[in-house]
Each structure stands twice: as structure tokens, then as C-alpha cells.
Design an enzyme around this catalytic site. Structure first.
Site, PDB file in Angstrom:
ATOM      1  CE  LYS A 277      -4.002  -1.766   2.598  1.00  0.00           C
ATOM      2  NZ  LYS A 277      -5.006  -1.558   1.544  1.00  0.00           N
ATOM      3  NE  ARG A 351     -10.910  -9.933  -1.846  1.00  0.00           N
ATOM      4  CZ  ARG A 351     -11.279  -9.089  -2.804  1.00  0.00           C
ATOM      5  NH1 ARG A 351     -11.655  -9.540  -4.002  1.00  0.00           N
ATOM      6  NH2 ARG A 351     -11.324  -7.792  -2.577  1.00  0.00           N
TER       7      ARG A 351
END
Ligand code: BES
Ligand code: MN
Ligand code: ZN
Length: 503
Positions: A277, A351
Site C-alpha cells: 500500500k 477474503r
């Protein structure tokens, strides 16, 4: 410690308290409690309304010190905004602002008459509950790693609310919910060097040890390796803080009754991994265990309230770090379900831990239903902002229950579709699916990914990426969606009581 709550039955002008709280609408319309104070004190409120010192703007506050004729030492006058548009959200807001103002005063208790305000569609128990939770929300201070700024001043500990005795249930509920909200906020606010997967596991274990009917099981990475948690383990591989799977069980219902299940994303820090990120704001990724905090808080509340239901709370926890041993884009993982996953972005890690946890939860507990909560996608923040959690489910009735629970508690969710039309976005040439679905509908394709691991389960997904915390230097965990989950549990428990659950 949460605030202590009670019901006040005296009159506002004669109650013996360091501070009594009353409301004034815009245009200077006094509530009945404000009018009583005003009458007893020779028009002290009206004069300030006429002078414009009190304008009734929603959330504005004015402190009157020792007005003659009133027993309380102070009167806190809170602006309520326009009466005709006064609603549930405004009621919550003015109660938060009142508690903030009380928190700044040198007193440790107060009595509020705001609970007498008419809120369309809600009864006295709701008003008392909502006011108490608003006050406890405002009173919470994070002090685990920083000294309180207002040390030495007495802190608000006790609050009484004007209401008839039949509102008592509202206070009992508020006590239980407030415990869970505080638990969630504290856990989520802790820095990622303290709140690691092992730390969350310890907190869960400690809670189980301290409560009858609660047990805790923690799987470490060695056990998960044996069982085949290939997806979850890949995410945690780059970190020195090894992944854990934490499962709390509460047996408050009949023996043999299937449990309800919660699953919460517990990424204790999300750097993005090899798909790193950008730097600015990355510190906020300590809140990426907000789903875990939320479901644990919901669990804590259920136990504290002694709800008559069986409940399990499963938290897959890991830290997503770049490292020589990290998983990488292009890797193909074999999940616990046996389905293979091509990793196209290591930042879509939530996920990947949830899918194995969902599979394990379904296999281990055969639950009545599964609700997961996760700070899953930036796309959900773009779609809904910070006001609503994203709700996805193929079960219309379950979705309706969640929406209604969110509405009642003002911890709102908004539904997004989970149509199979979106599933093609997850197709991969190298595995059963890819872990990302491309640019469009990012919150939905994340939900679609999870749906592939919940076959045959009555399942709903809450994307709380926008709601779990407030941004910025002084932002912090909101404790959402604890209130929503507890409201839902209460509905489940009611169904259990009338025998509707096994149907
Ligand atoms: N934890 C983030 C989601 C997130 C981002 C929550 C910002 C709150 C604020 C999640 O793990 C993530 O990084 N998701 C990616 C998915 C993408 C790579 C498909 C995202 O949303 O960018
Ligand atoms: Mn991520
Ligand atoms: Zn994440």
C-alpha cells in the site's frame, strides 16, 4: 468500565444532582422539562433564548451555573434543532453532545431529561437505551498507551435518565451492549505492535475463562497447516506474528440447538504485502481487525446479557506483511475447501483469510446462519462512505433482519446485490478463481468471492470498511457493527424462545 446508569423519577427542578440536562428546540421552544426548570428559576432559560445566547441549534450546549430555585448545581441546556424534523438520528446526536459537554465539566454524575423527548416510532425503552449508549460512546477514552489529558478532574461515571419504570429493560440492554462496544473499540484502537493475532487469541481465552458457558479454542499455524488452511496461512506467512484461528463458543441456549455464527476479519495490520500500500494513512490499517473486534464485541454483549441462544464467534487473524517468505502475486493457493485461488493482488488478503474461516465454521458447527463482518474493500467506502456498512446476502429474509437491526440501532447497513452476474469477474486461467475482480464493483466481487465458500449456508456479509473507524489523528474505532449484531441476536433469541428457530 462503562458508565453506570439508572432511572430518575424526581422532577427536573428538584432533583439533587451536580447537573440536570434538558433540551430546547430551535426557535426557542422549551421542552416540558426545560419549561419546569425555567418556571422554577424565574425564566432563566427563556431570557437566554430571547437574548440569543441559547439558539436551540442541534447539539449546541449551554451551561447555567447554580440557577436559583433549582436543586441541581448546574443546568445543561442542549439544542435539539427543529421540532418537526426531530428523529432517531437527531436524538442520538443530541445525547452524544450532551455527554461530551458533561465530560468536560468537573462532575462525576448527572441526570438527563432528554429521554423524555418524543421520538417518532420509538418507545421509552429505546430512548433510554439509545441515550445510555450515546453517553457511554462519548465517555469512552482510550488510555492504554497515552495518559488522559484531563487527569485530576473528576470523570463522569454515573448517569440517570428520566423515564418511567417500564423503560428499565432499555437500561439493561444498554449495559450489555455498551460492554461489547467498549470491548470492540479498545481492541481495535490498540496499536498493531500490541494487538497481534496472539494478543486477540489471549483476550478471547481470558474472556472464556472469566465466563461460564463460554469456551475458547485457538488453532495455531501448525494445526492449521495440518488441516489445510492454505489460503489463510499464505496471508500470514510474511509476518513474525503468526496467524491464529480463534473460536469462542457461548452456550446460552438449549443443548443440541444449532448455534448462530459470526466470523470477523482479524488482519492486525495490512501493509498490502508484496502489493504494498502507499505510505500515507497506512497506520489506519491497524483497524483492519475491525471485523474481528465487532463480532467479538457482539459476542461479549450476548454473554453479558445472558441471551438464550447458542453462538459461536470465529476470528481468523493474521498480519499482512512484505517479506522474503511472503506470498506473492501469481501464487496459486489451495484453500481449506479444496478450491484453488490465484493471487493477483496480495492486498486482497481479507477474503483469503475469511474463506478458510467460513469453510471451517460451516464444517465445525453446522450453524443456523453465518454473518461475517470485515473491513474488506476500499470500494465499499467509495460506494457508501462512513455512514452505512455494505450488506450482501442471497437470503432476503436474513438481509431484511440485518437492515432492520441496523435501522433500530442507528448502526445502519445498506444492501448491495450479490448476483451471479458478477462472478465472471473472478475467473482465472490458473485456478478455480482469482482473488480480485477488477476495477468495477469491488465490494460486490469481494462478496462474490466469499459466497463461493458458503455454499448451502444461510450467510450474510457486512463490509464495514467505511464504518469501523473514524479517520484522522483523533479518529478511532467506532465499535460498529456491535449494536447491529446485538439487535440481530436479540431477534434470534426471541425466535428461540417461541420455538421458531428449529423450524
Ligand atoms: N483492508 C483493506 C480494505 C480497506 C481499505 C479498508 C481502505 C478500509 C479502508 C483490504 O484488505 C484491501 O486492501 N482491499 C483492496 C482490495 C483490492 C486489492 C481488490 C482495496 O480495497 O483496495
Ligand atoms: Mn488489503
Ligand atoms: Zn485488509
Amino acid at each position: 468500565m462503562t458508565l453506570q446508569f439508572s432511572l430518575a423519577s424526581a422532577a427536573p427542578e428538584t432533583v439533587d444532582s451536580p447537573c440536570v440536562v434538558v433540551g430546547v428546540y430551535e426557535n426557542g421552544l422549551l421542552t416540558s422539562a426545560a419549561a419546569r426548570i425555567d418556571g422554577a428559576a424565574g425564566g432563566v432559560i427563556k431570557r437566554q433564548v430571547e437574548s440569543g445566547d441559547i439558539n436551540g441549534k442541534a447539539g449546541s450546549v449551554t451551561v447555567l451555573f447554580a440557577p436559583e430555585g433549582v436543586s441541581a448545581k448546574r443546568v445543561l441546556v442542549v439544542g435539539l434543532g427543529a421540532q418537526k424534523s426531530f428523529d432517531a438520528a437527531r436524538f442520538q446526536k443530541v445525547n452524544i453532545e450532551a455527554a461530551r459537554a458533561l465530560g468536560k465539566l468537573p462532575l462525576d454524575n448527572a441526570a438527563s431529561w432528554l429521554t423524555e423527548l418524543d421520538v417518532p416510532g420509538h418507545d421509552a425503552a429505546w430512548r433510554v437505551r439509545t441515550a445510555a449508549l450515546a453517553a457511554d460512546y462519548a465517555a469512552y477514552r482510550y488510555t492504554a498507551t497515552v495518559k488522559p489529558r484531563d487527569q485530576g478532574k473528576p470523570a463522569l461515571t454515573t448517569l440517570a435518565f428520566a423515564a418511567a419504570d417500564d423503560a428499565h429493560a432499555g437500561l439493561d440492554q444498554a449495559r450489555g451492549i455498551a460492554e461489547g462496544v467498549r470491548f470492540a473499540r479498545e481492541l481495535a484502537n490498540l496499536p498493531p505492535n500490541i494487538c497481534t493475532p496472539a494478543y486477540i487469541a489471549e483476550q478471547a481465552q481470558a474472556f472464556a475463562d472469566a465466563h461460564d458457558k463460554v469456551s475458547c479454542r485457538v488453532l495455531d499455524h501448525v494445526e492449521m497447516e495440518k488441516l489445510g488452511f492454505g489460503s489463510l496461512l499464505a496471508v500470514g506467512r510474511g509476518s513474525a506474528n503468526k496467524p491464529k484461528l480463534i473460536a469462542l463458543e457461548y452456550r446460552g441456549g438449549a443443548e443440541g440447538d444449532k448455534p448462530y455464527a459470526f466470523v470477523g476479519k482479524g488482519i492486525t495490520f495490512d501493509t498490502g504485502g508484496i502489493s504494498l500500500k502507499p505510505g500515507p494513512g497506512m497506520d489506519e490499517m491497524k483497524f483492519d481487525m475491525g471485523g474481528a473486534a465487532g463480532v467479538l464485541g457482539g459476542f461479549v454483549s450476548a454473554v453479558k446479557m445472558g441471551l438464550p441462544l447458542n453462538l459461536v464467534c470465529v476470528v481468523p487473524s493474521a498480519e499482512n506483511m512484505p517479506d522474503g517468505d511472503s506470498y506473492r502475486p501469481g501464487d496459486v493457493l489451495t484453500s481449506l475447501s479444496g478450491q484453488t485461488i490465484e493471487v493477483l493482488n496480495t492486498d486482497a488478503e481479507g477474503r483469503l483469510i475469511l474463506c478458510d474461516a467460513l469453510t471451517w465454521t460451516a464444517q465445525t458447527f453446522q450453524p443456523v446462519s453465518i454473518i461475517d463482518a470485515a473491513t474488506l474493500t476500499g470500494a465499499c467506502v467509495i460506494a457508501l462512505g462512513k455512514h452505512a456498512s455494505g450488506l450482501m446476502s442471497k437470503y432476503d429474509d436474513l438481509a431484511a433482519e440485518l437492515l432492520a437491526a441496523g435501522e433500530t440501532t442507528l448502526d445502519r447497513a445498506w444492501r448491495l446485490p450479490l448476483w451471479d452476474d458478477y462472478q465472471v469477474q473472478l475467473e482465472s486461467g490458473f485456478a478455480d478463481m482469482a482473488n480480485i475482480g477488477g476495477k468495477s464493483a469491488g465490494a460486490i466481487t469481494a462478496g462474490c468471492f466469499l459466497s463461493r465458500f458458503t455454499d448451502g449456508q444461510r450467510w450474510a456479509h457486512l463490509d464495514i470498511a467505511g464504518t469501523a473507524w473514524d479517520e484522522g489523528r483523533k479518529g478511532g474505532s467506532t465499535g460498529r457493527p456491535v449494536a447491529l449484531l446485538v439487535q440481530l441476536e436479540s431477534g434470534f433469541a426471541d425466535m428461540a424462545n417461541i420455538g421458531g428457530k428449529s423450524a
